[in-house]
Design an enzyme around this catalytic site. Structure first.
Site, mmCIF file in Angstrom:
data_model
loop_
_atom_site.group_PDB
_atom_site.id
_atom_site.type_symbol
_atom_site.label_atom_id
_atom_site.label_comp_id
_atom_site.label_asym_id
_atom_site.label_seq_id
_atom_site.Cartn_x
_atom_site.Cartn_y
_atom_site.Cartn_z
ATOM 1 N N GLU A 91 0.827 -1.202 0.000
ATOM 2 C CA GLU A 91 0.000 0.000 0.000
ATOM 3 C C GLU A 91 0.870 1.264 0.000
ATOM 4 O O GLU A 91 1.940 1.288 0.616
ATOM 5 C CB GLU A 91 -0.894 0.032 1.247
ATOM 6 C CG GLU A 91 -1.882 -1.115 1.317
ATOM 7 C CD GLU A 91 -2.644 -1.156 2.626
ATOM 8 O OE1 GLU A 91 -3.527 -2.000 2.755
ATOM 9 O OE2 GLU A 91 -2.327 -0.350 3.537
ATOM 10 N N CYS A 104 2.973 8.528 1.941
ATOM 11 C CA CYS A 104 3.297 7.542 2.965
ATOM 12 C C CYS A 104 3.700 6.250 2.265
ATOM 13 O O CYS A 104 2.908 5.676 1.514
ATOM 14 C CB CYS A 104 2.103 7.305 3.880
ATOM 15 S SG CYS A 104 2.423 6.103 5.192
ATOM 16 N N CYS A 111 4.477 -7.336 8.029
ATOM 17 C CA CYS A 111 5.225 -6.820 9.172
ATOM 18 C C CYS A 111 5.270 -7.892 10.253
ATOM 19 O O CYS A 111 4.287 -8.606 10.463
ATOM 20 C CB CYS A 111 4.539 -5.562 9.705
ATOM 21 S SG CYS A 111 5.394 -4.766 11.089
ATOM 22 N N CYS A 115 2.137 -5.375 16.487
ATOM 23 C CA CYS A 115 1.320 -4.465 17.287
ATOM 24 C C CYS A 115 -0.137 -4.929 17.264
ATOM 25 O O CYS A 115 -0.699 -5.184 16.194
ATOM 26 C CB CYS A 115 1.435 -3.037 16.758
ATOM 27 S SG CYS A 115 3.116 -2.394 16.805
ATOM 28 N N CYS A 118 -2.950 -3.079 15.027
ATOM 29 C CA CYS A 118 -2.590 -2.700 13.664
ATOM 30 C C CYS A 118 -2.911 -3.801 12.669
ATOM 31 O O CYS A 118 -2.613 -4.982 12.914
ATOM 32 C CB CYS A 118 -1.101 -2.362 13.618
ATOM 33 S SG CYS A 118 -0.513 -1.838 12.003
ATOM 34 N N CYS A 335 -3.011 1.768 7.785
ATOM 35 C CA CYS A 335 -2.049 0.815 7.237
ATOM 36 C C CYS A 335 -2.580 -0.609 7.272
ATOM 37 O O CYS A 335 -3.071 -1.082 8.291
ATOM 38 C CB CYS A 335 -0.749 0.866 8.044
ATOM 39 S SG CYS A 335 0.219 2.324 7.742
#
Length: 346
Positions: A91, A104, A111, A115, A118, A335
């Site tokens: 993205e 961004c 990832c 977290c 997220c 995100c």
């Protein structure tokens, strides 16, 4: 797979030209076509010989990204889902501000930081992006803005992934972005955000740049941060803060702290008081981020009154603090949300 031409610096392109029997200045012409004229194919590089354009086409790839989805918000935010050469997707977001356009960018496919609030971490880490794949996100964004007569004025490395776990590619990307013969983005208009990868913070302190550093903190202490951010077990809160104090002593630069407010979890007055105690003697800015609802995570947003109360407590203790203006709320611009939806449909 041919190497991506955006992975190469001006000096490396000059050397490639020499290695292929051309004068070094041809590398500068290629660099200019990529970043100033922003062509999307080698054939358009009209001041190069046909033979040289053929060599470029044979030895390099220029089409790093294929557009899968484009969503446009009422507030001018544009979010892209781009396909990569290996069928992964990433993205990129263009955000319109009163001071210009910010892009961004993403630094990893997925990832592994984990977290709990997220969407980026859903599905884990697939691979690092190359510097050129990060560069291509900005170049594609600028090509889109060219049609409006506008330019990329700032870059935030806050998309999917942990840039400081892809450190070398991130630094190469940054050097390409600030090059005066390229896009020439001002260093102070670029922010790199990390979840607190301590060894890389120390390395970044030695880089001698004016690029801004932001830290995803999200809690005022070790125990709560470990619940929200598993990376805190690897790099505990106190070690992160110590590395940041070193960074600040070395650079003299202000640090931004990103704090996602989660209803009933980390948004109470006692959390604000504790955070103020940690930060009030640092040259810093706190950016409060009302958390986006992610169905898989079950967290709720902090109420409007609690957001302002949290802000007041910090401000009253001398901490510079703002509340992030929401952008792209109507197009799921947080995100990882678009990529997660894409992965579900495959």
């Amino acid at each position: 797979m041919k190497p991506l031409i955006y992975d190469f610096t001006l000096e490396e392109l000059a050397q490639w030209a020499k290695d292929n029997g051309e004068p070094a200045f041809r590398g500068g012409q290629i660099f200019d076509w990529l970043y100033v004229k922003r062509v999307s194919d080698f054939e358009s590089m009209s001041n190069l010989s046909k033979a040289l354009r053929t060599k470029l086409n044979e030895q390099f790839s220029i089409d790093a990204l294929s557009e899968i989805t484009r969503l446009e918000s009422k507030d001018g935010t544009v979010k892209f889902l781009f396909g990569l050469h290996d069928d992964h997707a990433i993205e990129t977001v263009i955000m319109k501000h009163n001071y210009g356009n910010s892009v961004c960018v993403t630094t990893q496919v997925g990832c592994r930081i984990g977290c709990t609030f997220c969407a980026s971490t859903l599905g884990g880490l697939k691979r690092d992006l190359t510097a050129g794949e990060i560069v291509a996100q900005v170049v594609r964004s600028q090509q889109i803005l060219d049609a409006r007569g506008e330019r990329v004025s700032s870059i935030v490395i806050m998309g999917t992934g942990e840039p400081f776990e892809n450190y070398d590619a991130t630094m190469r990307f940054l050097r390409l972005m600030i090059h005066e013969k390229g896009l020439n983005i001002g260093q102070r208009h670029i922010t790199v955000s990390t979840s607190g990868i301590v060894p890389s913070i120390y390395k970044f302190a030695e880089e001698d740049t004016q690029i801004n550093l932001a830290i995803s903190i999200h809690a005022p202490n070790d125990s709560l941060r470990s619940k929200l951010m598993p990376v805190n077990r690897r790099y505990p809160f106190n070690e992160v803060m110590e590395s940041l104090r070193y960074y600040q002593a070395k650079t003299g630069r202000r640090i931004s702290f990103e704090y996602a407010l989660i209803g009933g979890v980390n948004d109470q007055p006692e959390h604000a008081e504790e955070l103020a105690g940690v930060l009030k003697h640092m040259l810093c800015h706190v950016n409060l981020i009302p958390v986006n609802y992610v169905p898989e995570r079950k967290y709720v947003r902090t109420s409007r009154n609690d957001i302002f109360q949290f802000q007041r407590i910090l401000a009253d203790q001398g901490v510079n603090v703002t509340i992030r203006r929401e952008q792209g709320h109507d197009i799921a611009a947080a995100c990882g949300q678009l990529r997660a939806k894409h992965m579900e449909l495959r």
